[in-house]
Motif scaffolding. Structure first.
Motif, PDB file in Angstrom:
ATOM      1  N   LYS A 299      41.787 -21.458  -0.838  1.00 28.59           N
ATOM      2  CA  LYS A 299      42.233 -21.307  -2.231  1.00 28.59           C
ATOM      3  C   LYS A 299      41.688 -22.431  -3.110  1.00 28.59           C
ATOM      4  N   VAL A 300      41.540 -23.617  -2.530  1.00 24.74           N
ATOM      5  CA  VAL A 300      40.948 -24.732  -3.267  1.00 24.74           C
ATOM      6  C   VAL A 300      39.496 -24.427  -3.602  1.00 24.74           C
ATOM      7  N   LEU A 301      38.754 -23.923  -2.623  1.00 26.43           N
ATOM      8  CA  LEU A 301      37.356 -23.568  -2.871  1.00 26.43           C
ATOM      9  C   LEU A 301      37.247 -22.485  -3.939  1.00 26.43           C
ATOM     10  N   ALA A 302      38.156 -21.521  -3.895  1.00 26.69           N
ATOM     11  CA  ALA A 302      38.134 -20.451  -4.898  1.00 26.69           C
ATOM     12  C   ALA A 302      38.367 -21.016  -6.293  1.00 26.69           C
ATOM     13  N   ARG A 303      39.306 -21.957  -6.411  1.00 20.11           N
ATOM     14  CA  ARG A 303      39.573 -22.560  -7.714  1.00 20.11           C
ATOM     15  C   ARG A 303      38.378 -23.392  -8.182  1.00 20.11           C
ATOM     16  N   ASP A 304      37.754 -24.087  -7.267  1.00 24.95           N
ATOM     17  CA  ASP A 304      36.610 -24.919  -7.625  1.00 24.95           C
ATOM     18  C   ASP A 304      35.440 -24.066  -8.104  1.00 24.95           C
ATOM     19  N   ARG A 305      35.294 -22.880  -7.511  1.00 28.45           N
ATOM     20  CA  ARG A 305      34.163 -22.020  -7.878  1.00 28.45           C
ATOM     21  C   ARG A 305      34.421 -21.222  -9.151  1.00 28.45           C
ATOM     22  N   SER A 306      35.681 -21.123  -9.544  1.00 31.16           N
ATOM     23  CA  SER A 306      35.998 -20.249 -10.682  1.00 31.16           C
ATOM     24  C   SER A 306      36.778 -20.973 -11.760  1.00 31.16           C
ATOM     25  N   GLN A 307      36.392 -22.220 -12.038  1.00 28.75           N
ATOM     26  CA  GLN A 307      37.067 -22.955 -13.100  1.00 28.75           C
ATOM     27  C   GLN A 307      36.898 -22.217 -14.420  1.00 28.75           C
ATOM     28  N   GLY A 308      38.013 -22.039 -15.108  1.00 29.45           N
ATOM     29  CA  GLY A 308      37.990 -21.294 -16.357  1.00 29.45           C
ATOM     30  C   GLY A 308      37.239 -22.035 -17.451  1.00 29.45           C
ATOM     31  N   VAL A 309      36.683 -21.297 -18.368  1.00 32.93           N
ATOM     32  CA  VAL A 309      35.998 -21.907 -19.495  1.00 32.93           C
ATOM     33  C   VAL A 309      36.973 -22.024 -20.658  1.00 32.93           C
ATOM     34  N   PHE A 310      36.699 -23.000 -21.521  1.00 28.99           N
ATOM     35  CA  PHE A 310      37.639 -23.362 -22.574  1.00 28.99           C
ATOM     36  C   PHE A 310      37.203 -22.697 -23.878  1.00 28.99           C
ATOM     37  N   ARG A 311      37.847 -21.591 -24.216  1.00 27.69           N
ATOM     38  CA  ARG A 311      37.419 -20.854 -25.402  1.00 27.69           C
ATOM     39  C   ARG A 311      38.414 -20.922 -26.552  1.00 27.69           C
ATOM     40  N   GLN A 312      39.509 -21.637 -26.404  1.00 31.18           N
ATOM     41  CA  GLN A 312      40.473 -21.707 -27.496  1.00 31.18           C
ATOM     42  C   GLN A 312      39.977 -22.645 -28.589  1.00 31.18           C
ATOM     43  N   THR A 313      40.342 -22.339 -29.818  1.00 30.82           N
ATOM     44  CA  THR A 313      40.037 -23.250 -30.919  1.00 30.82           C
ATOM     45  C   THR A 313      41.037 -24.396 -30.905  1.00 30.82           C
ATOM     46  N   PHE A 314      40.760 -25.403 -31.717  1.00 31.41           N
ATOM     47  CA  PHE A 314      41.682 -26.535 -31.821  1.00 31.41           C
ATOM     48  C   PHE A 314      43.046 -26.083 -32.316  1.00 31.41           C
ATOM     49  N   LEU A 315      43.070 -25.233 -33.334  1.00 28.73           N
ATOM     50  CA  LEU A 315      44.353 -24.765 -33.855  1.00 28.73           C
ATOM     51  C   LEU A 315      45.127 -24.003 -32.790  1.00 28.73           C
ATOM     52  N   GLU A 316      44.450 -23.142 -32.062  1.00 28.89           N
ATOM     53  CA  GLU A 316      45.122 -22.358 -31.022  1.00 28.89           C
ATOM     54  C   GLU A 316      45.680 -23.268 -29.928  1.00 28.89           C
ATOM     55  N   PHE A 317      44.847 -24.164 -29.435  1.00 26.50           N
ATOM     56  CA  PHE A 317      45.256 -25.005 -28.311  1.00 26.50           C
ATOM     57  C   PHE A 317      46.316 -26.019 -28.719  1.00 26.50           C
ATOM     58  N   SER A 318      46.100 -26.699 -29.837  1.00 25.90           N
ATOM     59  CA  SER A 318      47.040 -27.745 -30.242  1.00 25.90           C
ATOM     60  C   SER A 318      48.386 -27.170 -30.657  1.00 25.90           C
ATOM     61  N   GLN A 319      48.387 -25.984 -31.295  1.00 28.25           N
ATOM     62  CA  GLN A 319      49.658 -25.380 -31.673  1.00 28.25           C
ATOM     63  C   GLN A 319      50.464 -24.990 -30.438  1.00 28.25           C
ATOM     64  N   ARG A 320      49.771 -24.618 -29.370  1.00 26.53           N
ATOM     65  CA  ARG A 320      50.462 -24.242 -28.141  1.00 26.53           C
ATOM     66  C   ARG A 320      50.939 -25.461 -27.362  1.00 26.53           C
ATOM     67  N   THR A 321      50.099 -26.482 -27.277  1.00 26.39           N
ATOM     68  CA  THR A 321      50.441 -27.631 -26.441  1.00 26.39           C
ATOM     69  C   THR A 321      51.340 -28.636 -27.149  1.00 26.39           C
ATOM     70  N   VAL A 322      51.156 -28.810 -28.430  1.00 27.41           N
ATOM     71  CA  VAL A 322      51.992 -29.748 -29.185  1.00 27.41           C
ATOM     72  C   VAL A 322      53.113 -28.942 -29.841  1.00 27.41           C
ATOM     73  N   SER A 323      53.955 -28.369 -29.008  1.00 24.03           N
ATOM     74  CA  SER A 323      55.029 -27.506 -29.489  1.00 24.03           C
ATOM     75  C   SER A 323      56.246 -28.340 -29.880  1.00 24.03           C
ATOM     76  N   GLN A 324      57.140 -27.716 -30.652  1.00 24.41           N
ATOM     77  CA  GLN A 324      58.358 -28.418 -31.045  1.00 24.41           C
ATOM     78  C   GLN A 324      59.207 -28.756 -29.831  1.00 24.41           C
ATOM     79  N   ALA A 325      59.241 -27.862 -28.851  1.00 23.49           N
ATOM     80  CA  ALA A 325      60.020 -28.131 -27.640  1.00 23.49           C
ATOM     81  C   ALA A 325      59.489 -29.362 -26.913  1.00 23.49           C
ATOM     82  N   ARG A 326      58.178 -29.469 -26.796  1.00 22.74           N
ATOM     83  CA  ARG A 326      57.597 -30.634 -26.126  1.00 22.74           C
ATOM     84  C   ARG A 326      57.832 -31.911 -26.926  1.00 22.74           C
TER      85      ARG A 326
END
Length: 394
Positions: A63-90
């Motif tokens: 499973k580690v090898l599978a994850r290493d071979r299939s690392q996801g690409v980062f396609r979110q914009t700054f607004l999309e990513f920051s609004q999700r990660t810097v949430s009010q709950a966090r």
């Protein structure tokens, strides 16, 4: 901490620092490979019983090898990513943590010069304050990635460091879990970094960044200090910008000072122009019509932690929010390109001689530089944000 982006020493340097006197550096029979690890650990002075305990029942994790071979690409914009990660709950939980561990954070700033908000933002973004630390057996993950011949020079030293953690009774190799690439604990640190920068924050005689928040906080602080954070200096500052800027000068790695930008009409939202003498870059994650920030030399520690521009800008912004800054102004960014359109743009830029890396539909650093140069050549605002106007012009 994302290993694939953070471990970036030149290959030659890494190979020079890795012993080649032990056979079976990677691949082949797992038993022979582990014998090489045993020899290297014993030669470094690790007791034989510790080495055997650390490597007992070690195995390859597919499973580690599978994850290493299939690392996801980062396609979110700054607004999309920051609004999700810097949430009010966090933000709410982060402020609770700042109060709960006030004494530990005070020590982190006094001894290492790192503001509480900087540490807490990483704590939140890496593991949701320790709630999501990964469920891969750390020893097996590092055995797998060290044995695999794709990047053994990166992972073999981490496996050897893990054995040292077992020697210090800071890790149980049979039960310790973490991220697929070997990161451990509440701020996701690698074994070598834990060995070198680990701090016993709770005074129990051990460094356990997985279960002890004081240990994790102070270890992170010492590591961030090592990355070059300068006490008392800012890392990122939101600004308002005029329409007639020389946008071709924006982007990381510029040669202007903050004062130069202020003279051009860039205005800090918090009104603080006290760091005008510092080198500064104007970064526009979604172009001149979106959020705008000035980054200072301390921003470099974020790029050392994770080389994704969107992640680092979001983490740096998160830290300012925990330090009292208001939400950024979203602006009205021009629509970006779809994945297929971005690939088309990258193909055109590559044909023009630019090194954009892999044609992956991602507005990465190489593509941003190429976009900015072509915008300037074509008489468009050179803000580095890829739009249909540029694609059509090409």
């Amino acid at each position: 901490m994302k290993l694939a982006t953070r471990l970036s020493l030149p290959l030659a340097m890494l190979l020079a620092s890795t012993s080649v006197s032990f056979a079976q550096q990677c691949g082949g029979d797992l038993g022979a490979f582990l014998d090489g690890i045993r020899q290297e650990s014993l030669a470094a002075g690790t007791p034989a019983d510790v080495v055997e305990k650390a490597l007992a029942d070690a195995r390859i994790d597919e499973k580690v090898l599978a994850r290493d071979r299939s690392q996801g690409v980062f396609r979110q914009t700054f607004l999309e990513f920051s609004q999700r990660t810097v949430s009010q709950a966090r933000l709410d939980i982060g402020r609770q943590k700042l109060t709960e561990f006030a004494d530990t954070f005070a020590r982190a700033e006094q001894e290492y010069g790192i503001p509480a908000g900087v540490i807490t933002a990483f704590w939140a973004m890496e593991t949701d304050f320790g709630a999501v630390q990964g469920d891969f057996n750390t020893r097996n993950a590092l055995v797998t990635l060290s044995h695999d011949c794709r990047r053994p020079e990166l992972f073999r030293p981490q496996l050897l460091a893990l054995i040292k953690m077992v020697q210090h009774a800071d890790l149980d190799p049979a039960t310790n879990t973490g991220a697929w690439a070997g990161e451990i604990g509440q701020v996701q640190m690698l074994p070598k970094d834990i060995i070198e920068f680990g701090v016993d924050g709770d005074g129990d005689g051990h460094i356990n960044v997985k279960t002890s928040s004081p240990d994790a906080i102070l270890t992170a602080a010492k590591f961030i200090q090592h990355l070059g954070f300068k006490q008392g200096e800012p890392w990122i500052q939101e600004v308002s910008i005029p329409e007639n800027l020389p946008f071709e000068k924006s982007g990381l790695g510029g040669t202007l000072t903050a004062g130069d930008w202020f003279k051009l009409g860039v205005t800090p939202r918090d009104g603080n122009t006290g760091f005008a003498a510092l080198p500064a870059s104007l970064v526009l994650p979604q172009g001149r019509k979106g959020p705008a920030f000035i980054t200072y030399p301390n921003f470099n520690i974020y790029l050392e932690w994770n080389q994704s521009f969107i992640y680092t800008t979001s983490a740096a912004y998160f830290a300012t929010r925990l330090s009292g800054a208001p939400p950024y102004q979203k602006g009205s960014p021009e629509p970006g390109l779809s994945v297929d359109e971005m690939k088309m743009l990258q193909t055109k830029l590559e044909a023009l001689g630019y090194d954009v890396g892999k044609i992956d539909g991602i507005l990465g650093s190489g593509t941003r530089v190429a976009v900015q140069k072509e915008q300037q050549r074509l008489g468009l605002p050179a803000d580095g944000w890829a739009t249909s106007a540029l694609l059509n012009a090409l």
